[in-house]
Design a protein around this motif. Sequence first.
Motif, PDB file in Angstrom:
ATOM      1  N   PRO A  33      -4.086 -18.670  27.912  1.00  0.00           N
ATOM      2  CA  PRO A  33      -3.889 -18.282  29.452  1.00  0.00           C
ATOM      3  C   PRO A  33      -2.855 -17.111  29.300  1.00  0.00           C
ATOM      4  N   LEU A  34      -2.582 -16.659  30.565  1.00  0.00           N
ATOM      5  CA  LEU A  34      -1.303 -15.558  30.662  1.00  0.00           C
ATOM      6  C   LEU A  34      -0.149 -16.238  31.013  1.00  0.00           C
ATOM      7  N   ASP A  35       0.995 -16.091  30.195  1.00  0.00           N
ATOM      8  CA  ASP A  35       1.955 -16.595  30.618  1.00  0.00           C
ATOM      9  C   ASP A  35       3.064 -15.351  30.804  1.00  0.00           C
ATOM     10  N   LEU A  36       4.180 -15.658  32.056  1.00  0.00           N
ATOM     11  CA  LEU A  36       5.144 -14.719  32.276  1.00  0.00           C
ATOM     12  C   LEU A  36       6.438 -15.413  32.228  1.00  0.00           C
ATOM     13  N   ARG A  37       7.457 -14.302  31.760  1.00  0.00           N
ATOM     14  CA  ARG A  37       8.974 -14.807  31.850  1.00  0.00           C
ATOM     15  C   ARG A  37       9.534 -13.943  33.065  1.00  0.00           C
ATOM     16  N   VAL A  38      10.145 -14.671  34.046  1.00  0.00           N
ATOM     17  CA  VAL A  38      10.459 -14.127  35.231  1.00  0.00           C
ATOM     18  C   VAL A  38      12.120 -13.516  34.730  1.00  0.00           C
ATOM     19  N   ASN A  39      12.231 -12.267  34.891  1.00  0.00           N
ATOM     20  CA  ASN A  39      13.512 -11.573  34.244  1.00  0.00           C
ATOM     21  C   ASN A  39      14.756 -12.232  35.278  1.00  0.00           C
ATOM     22  N   ALA A  40      15.609 -13.083  34.479  1.00  0.00           N
ATOM     23  CA  ALA A  40      16.702 -13.362  35.034  1.00  0.00           C
ATOM     24  C   ALA A  40      17.698 -12.631  35.490  1.00  0.00           C
ATOM     25  N   LEU A  41      17.650 -11.178  34.925  1.00  0.00           N
ATOM     26  CA  LEU A  41      18.497 -10.274  35.334  1.00  0.00           C
ATOM     27  C   LEU A  41      18.337  -9.677  36.703  1.00  0.00           C
ATOM     28  N   LYS A  42      17.143  -9.828  37.131  1.00  0.00           N
ATOM     29  CA  LYS A  42      16.659  -9.443  38.364  1.00  0.00           C
ATOM     30  C   LYS A  42      16.161 -10.422  39.281  1.00  0.00           C
ATOM     31  N   SER A  43      15.713 -11.592  38.935  1.00  0.00           N
ATOM     32  CA  SER A  43      15.014 -12.671  39.943  1.00  0.00           C
ATOM     33  C   SER A  43      15.285 -14.077  39.536  1.00  0.00           C
ATOM     34  N   ASP A  44      14.528 -14.838  39.940  1.00  0.00           N
ATOM     35  CA  ASP A  44      14.420 -16.135  39.573  1.00  0.00           C
ATOM     36  C   ASP A  44      13.109 -16.839  39.690  1.00  0.00           C
ATOM     37  N   ARG A  45      12.738 -17.801  38.878  1.00  0.00           N
ATOM     38  CA  ARG A  45      11.266 -18.469  39.307  1.00  0.00           C
ATOM     39  C   ARG A  45      11.045 -19.298  40.305  1.00  0.00           C
ATOM     40  N   ALA A  46      12.268 -19.664  40.777  1.00  0.00           N
ATOM     41  CA  ALA A  46      12.250 -20.374  42.150  1.00  0.00           C
ATOM     42  C   ALA A  46      12.085 -19.482  43.482  1.00  0.00           C
ATOM     43  N   GLU A  47      12.214 -18.294  43.056  1.00  0.00           N
ATOM     44  CA  GLU A  47      12.482 -17.281  44.456  1.00  0.00           C
ATOM     45  C   GLU A  47      11.565 -16.209  44.261  1.00  0.00           C
ATOM     46  N   ILE A  48      11.133 -15.883  43.182  1.00  0.00           N
ATOM     47  CA  ILE A  48      10.118 -14.704  43.179  1.00  0.00           C
ATOM     48  C   ILE A  48       8.916 -14.907  43.993  1.00  0.00           C
ATOM     49  N   ASP A  49       8.637 -13.837  44.391  1.00  0.00           N
ATOM     50  CA  ASP A  49       7.192 -13.610  45.525  1.00  0.00           C
ATOM     51  C   ASP A  49       6.260 -12.670  44.860  1.00  0.00           C
ATOM     52  N   LEU A  50       5.013 -13.469  44.413  1.00  0.00           N
ATOM     53  CA  LEU A  50       4.163 -12.947  43.463  1.00  0.00           C
ATOM     54  C   LEU A  50       2.913 -13.052  44.210  1.00  0.00           C
ATOM     55  N   PRO A  51       1.864 -12.225  44.023  1.00  0.00           N
ATOM     56  CA  PRO A  51       0.600 -12.240  44.625  1.00  0.00           C
ATOM     57  C   PRO A  51      -0.174 -13.408  44.534  1.00  0.00           C
ATOM     58  N   ILE A  52      -0.074 -14.338  43.350  1.00  0.00           N
ATOM     59  CA  ILE A  52      -0.727 -15.358  43.062  1.00  0.00           C
ATOM     60  C   ILE A  52       0.347 -16.419  42.527  1.00  0.00           C
ATOM     61  N   GLU A  53       0.357 -17.602  42.932  1.00  0.00           N
ATOM     62  CA  GLU A  53       1.112 -18.463  42.549  1.00  0.00           C
ATOM     63  C   GLU A  53       0.943 -18.976  41.075  1.00  0.00           C
ATOM     64  N   GLY A  54       1.848 -19.079  40.295  1.00  0.00           N
ATOM     65  CA  GLY A  54       1.703 -19.441  38.869  1.00  0.00           C
ATOM     66  C   GLY A  54       2.080 -20.897  38.833  1.00  0.00           C
ATOM     67  N   SER A  55       1.767 -21.653  37.731  1.00  0.00           N
ATOM     68  CA  SER A  55       2.190 -22.731  37.599  1.00  0.00           C
ATOM     69  C   SER A  55       3.595 -22.880  36.571  1.00  0.00           C
ATOM     70  N   HIS A  56       4.663 -23.789  36.768  1.00  0.00           N
ATOM     71  CA  HIS A  56       5.433 -23.784  36.032  1.00  0.00           C
ATOM     72  C   HIS A  56       5.467 -24.384  34.795  1.00  0.00           C
ATOM     73  N   ILE A  57       6.181 -23.813  33.547  1.00  0.00           N
ATOM     74  CA  ILE A  57       5.850 -24.273  32.284  1.00  0.00           C
ATOM     75  C   ILE A  57       7.308 -24.388  31.681  1.00  0.00           C
ATOM     76  N   ALA A  58       7.138 -25.131  30.323  1.00  0.00           N
ATOM     77  CA  ALA A  58       8.478 -25.713  29.898  1.00  0.00           C
ATOM     78  C   ALA A  58       9.372 -24.713  29.207  1.00  0.00           C
ATOM     79  N   SER A  59       9.613 -23.665  29.965  1.00  0.00           N
ATOM     80  CA  SER A  59      10.919 -22.646  29.721  1.00  0.00           C
ATOM     81  C   SER A  59      11.620 -22.370  30.846  1.00  0.00           C
ATOM     82  N   PHE A  60      12.576 -21.887  30.758  1.00  0.00           N
ATOM     83  CA  PHE A  60      13.523 -21.653  31.881  1.00  0.00           C
ATOM     84  C   PHE A  60      13.230 -20.883  32.951  1.00  0.00           C
ATOM     85  N   GLN A  61      12.412 -19.979  32.726  1.00  0.00           N
ATOM     86  CA  GLN A  61      11.674 -18.818  33.620  1.00  0.00           C
ATOM     87  C   GLN A  61      10.342 -18.571  33.495  1.00  0.00           C
TER      88      GLN A  61
END
Length: 393
Positions: free
Chosen positions: A134-162
């Motif tokens: 699959p394709l995994d992303l890390r939300v950059n905590a220096l600029k945003s947060d996984r709980a707040e970021i607005d992306l064109p497609i909703e991704g599923s949370h995985i077992a890392s912080f971001q």
Amino acid sequence: MTPAARVQAAIELLDAIVDAAQREGAPADRLIADYFRQRRYAGSKDRRAVRELVYRAIRVCSEVPQSGRAAMGALGVEDEAILQLFDGSNHGPAPIGNGEIFAEPGIAPAWLVEQMAASGIEGEELTALMDRAPLDLRVNALKSDRAEIDLPIEGSHIASFQGLRFPAGTAVEQWPAYRDGMIEVQDLGSQLACQASGTKPGETVIDLCAGAGGKTLGLAAQMRSEGRLIACDIDRRRLSKLGPRAERAGAGLIETLLLNPGKELDMLGDLAGQADCVMVDAPCSGTGTWRRKPEAKWRLTPERLSRFSAAQDNLLDIAAKLTKPGGRIAYVTCSLLDAEGKDRIAAFLRRNPGWNPLEPGLSLGRIHGAGIRLTPYHDGTDGFFIAILGSSC
């Protein structure tokens, strides 16, 4: 392109990939990109279809095939519709000759399958390495947060912080969030390796084998850009990619240092005994990345494996000299072979009685020797060995 022309294009690419594997040349993804850069007439559907044929053929072959045609023929044995396209049509492959021999099917070369089995990777663990990742992303905590970021497609949370997960092939590079440095493409296993290092704001951290800086950026985010982070490598081309990536990510604390092979300690002399953490993301066989780079199974030989092991020992010894008392080494390889993981750490601990394994503190992975192992089958990540070592002196 006609279906037959797509098969012929895949054969030509496979020829180039086989040649590169035998002489340690460019990786498959770069060869594919170069091939289509010279053939602008091929549309996006053609490029996708040819690429898919190439990787399907690689996955189905065990030993390095004699030719791209032999590899594609092996795929055709599994998918008869492909063999029917060997019809001699314009731009298509020539008809199959009497007695023509195709490549041997299987997961990997026999010697390597034996090595994997000896390391506890066999059966479903082994076959899972041939799946698509699959394709995994890390939300950059220096600029945003996984709980707040607005992306064109909703991704599923995985077992890392971001971390967020999306289907393979999601075109994230076209998203504004990617352009603005709010997200980075990074496998879950790599994200967890950064987490396991325990880096935090204010520390002095050395990424000894930074490459293009994927893990360096992850460490910078954990450090909240506070402290000192030195990214080192001996490959000028790869290291040069880190500067623009760091700027895009807002990771201003990163320093880059190009090292001369064999003179690493001389160039890092002022940092000897100063690092809170040294990340050793060691060069390795890449046996844990076959989902993304299946041709890696053709590039490895017993001799290359021995060279990797020797280099890994050397890097661990360098890291020990850079780490301050009470500091730690984060040793990471994207390999599932014990010769590059469990055995290397055992040898290091024998050479360095003042060091001890530490708990990585991850929610995934299984204990393996003095570290942990992540696998596609059990953890849904690329294959990794991760060990955290603490200095007691």
